[in-house]
Scaffold this active site. Sequence first.
Site, PDB file in Angstrom:
ATOM      1  N   GLY A  57       0.804  -1.220   0.000  1.00  0.00           N
ATOM      2  CA  GLY A  57       0.000   0.000   0.000  1.00  0.00           C
ATOM      3  C   GLY A  57       0.835   1.268   0.000  1.00  0.00           C
ATOM      4  O   GLY A  57       0.344   2.344  -0.331  1.00  0.00           O
TER       5      GLY A  57
ATOM      6  N   ARG B  22      14.314  -0.609   1.560  1.00  0.00           N
ATOM      7  CA  ARG B  22      14.483  -1.919   2.203  1.00  0.00           C
ATOM      8  C   ARG B  22      15.054  -2.902   1.189  1.00  0.00           C
ATOM      9  O   ARG B  22      14.813  -2.783  -0.016  1.00  0.00           O
ATOM     10  CB  ARG B  22      13.140  -2.455   2.700  1.00  0.00           C
ATOM     11  CG  ARG B  22      12.391  -1.479   3.573  1.00  0.00           C
ATOM     12  CD  ARG B  22      11.338  -2.185   4.385  1.00  0.00           C
ATOM     13  NE  ARG B  22      10.242  -2.754   3.623  1.00  0.00           N
ATOM     14  CZ  ARG B  22       9.135  -3.225   4.180  1.00  0.00           C
ATOM     15  NH1 ARG B  22       9.002  -3.227   5.496  1.00  0.00           N
ATOM     16  NH2 ARG B  22       8.167  -3.718   3.444  1.00  0.00           N
TER      17      ARG B  22
ATOM     18  N   ASP C 266       0.440 -11.202   6.889  1.00  0.00           N
ATOM     19  CA  ASP C 266       1.056 -10.408   5.811  1.00  0.00           C
ATOM     20  C   ASP C 266       2.412  -9.873   6.250  1.00  0.00           C
ATOM     21  O   ASP C 266       3.157  -9.342   5.429  1.00  0.00           O
ATOM     22  CB  ASP C 266       0.144  -9.245   5.395  1.00  0.00           C
ATOM     23  CG  ASP C 266      -0.257  -8.367   6.573  1.00  0.00           C
ATOM     24  OD1 ASP C 266      -0.815  -8.906   7.540  1.00  0.00           O
ATOM     25  OD2 ASP C 266       0.018  -7.155   6.540  1.00  0.00           O
ATOM     26  N   ASN C 267       2.726 -10.009   7.525  1.00  0.00           N
ATOM     27  CA  ASN C 267       4.021  -9.532   8.033  1.00  0.00           C
ATOM     28  C   ASN C 267       4.953 -10.691   8.371  1.00  0.00           C
ATOM     29  O   ASN C 267       5.831 -10.558   9.221  1.00  0.00           O
ATOM     30  CB  ASN C 267       3.806  -8.646   9.264  1.00  0.00           C
ATOM     31  CG  ASN C 267       3.103  -7.343   8.917  1.00  0.00           C
ATOM     32  OD1 ASN C 267       3.106  -6.931   7.756  1.00  0.00           O
ATOM     33  ND2 ASN C 267       2.507  -6.702   9.892  1.00  0.00           N
TER      34      ASN C 267
END
Length: 523
Positions: A105, A196, A273-274
């Site tokens: 997102g 990242r 999702d993490n």
Amino acid sequence: MALDKLQFDNRFTRQLPADPEVDNYRRQVYAACFSWVKPSLVRQPELVAYSREMAEQLGLSAADCETDEFSQVFAGNRLLPGMEPFASCYGGHQFGDWAGQLGDGRVVNLGEAVNRNGEYQTLQLKGAGLTPYSRSADGLAVLRSSIREFLCSEAMHHLGVPTTRALSVVLTGDRVRRDMFYDGNPQMEPGAVVCRVAPSFTRFGSFQIFTARDDLDTLKQLLDYTIRTDFPHLPEPGPDVYAQWFAEVCQKTVEMILNWQRVGFVHGVMNTDNMSVLGLTIDYGPYGWLENYDPDWTPNTTDAHSRRYRFGNQPRIACWNLVQLANAIYPLVKRAQPLQQAVDNYTASFEQGRQKMMADKLGLAAFTVEDEALAADLLQLLQTAETDMTLFYRGLADLTAENAVTVFLDFLAASSYAELSAETAILAERWFSAWQGRIRQDVRPDAERRAAMNAVNPKYVLRNYLAQQAIDQAEQGDYGMVSELLDVLRQPYADQPDKTRFAAKRPDWAKQRPGCSMLSCSS
Ligand code: AMP
Ligand code: MG
């Protein structure tokens, strides 16, 4: 141009199905692993910090990182040759409930850099603007959370904890509106972008989304691709290999969680999702480090009520998440047994690893049945005395079987946040003499035991209040403490006698200060 030496080979976007819609608006994206989207332009990039080691691994020198080109590229204003930006599609369970499509997102992937050793690293910008997956949010990130992610990624790496990395943090020159505690008090904050880096950012939720939509074709494409690129030692994909792959993900997850337990790290938002399929710590949000040892602690105010993601619950939650991943790939494996077996192995393997970790932390050559009580009594003691976990294990290495118990009591009092009651002192005396008896049995020279303990018990971790101090200063335009912390945390197991102020107990002011012990998902 300094950065032209970065070479890209974009396997993910070349081999996996793309969303045919190229306009950038919020939507549900079907039968595609990603959408093409460019990073948003920002007003005035300004480099806050970069990681020398990460840059080197990518083949970039310090001089390359200090160019204007670097800040422009890693703020999202300029694309290098070979960069083909996109946002990926994934779903996930948030706080135990299925949340449907989530996706990148506010992340834009730039591409896969290949270094001179042929190693692939995906570079992605977090806070790079709106994507089709932005839902109701703005696609941006603020300086405080970007510094937290940058510093912690690198600190974890140097601690030996599997993690995604961070190359840089760059101010955008734009302001971002955030209501930090969701209490109707929004403020304008400086915006920032973190670059990242990881071999891949594939999450448990990357698979879940396709199964939830009954899109087994895309599910299979992503799993085959993941096995071939991220697990190249596995045989050609097929039902048995899918199960074998899952068993490997379980094992990698065990290792990651054990490392978190070893260093006192609380992730804070272990939604599916993490969770990285590579077993990397990913998505640094409202994470924190244990100060006083407390298995019930979580820094995440958004989770304050149920404490699902508290320190002591992380091993169980990781397993719950693995079960969700197993369910997601079940339609391809078509047999429950090997998946169940891998989940059972998670539990057994975690237990074995936990025993080894406790033995290492306590300086024991091996873990015996009787050591269970020694470990359990200690954890109870640390919790009651509100002892600083990092200070305790590090300091224990300096004690020996010869020390008088008063030495231990003084040490314990000095590393604890609560006053030692007479009752606690009795427990402490009993524990210390049991530990002394136990290390005597090992007949290992003190110096050898101390060195072994110091290799697993860090002296320096990213203490919550230190990160906040570095942020406070950076918000005033002074990035000195960010660099200094990054530097100290490069060698977390070394004594660094001139840096001991970074290994100090949490000061009283930090106990209730937002950002130090309380964080939310607002970032
Ligand atoms: P997180 O809890 O940070 O892992 O985020 C959950 C989901 O929300 C992910 O899909 C993120 O990409 C998305 N998200 C979080 N913050 C933002 C933001 N400021 N703008 C757009 N999407 C966001
Ligand atoms: Mg996330």
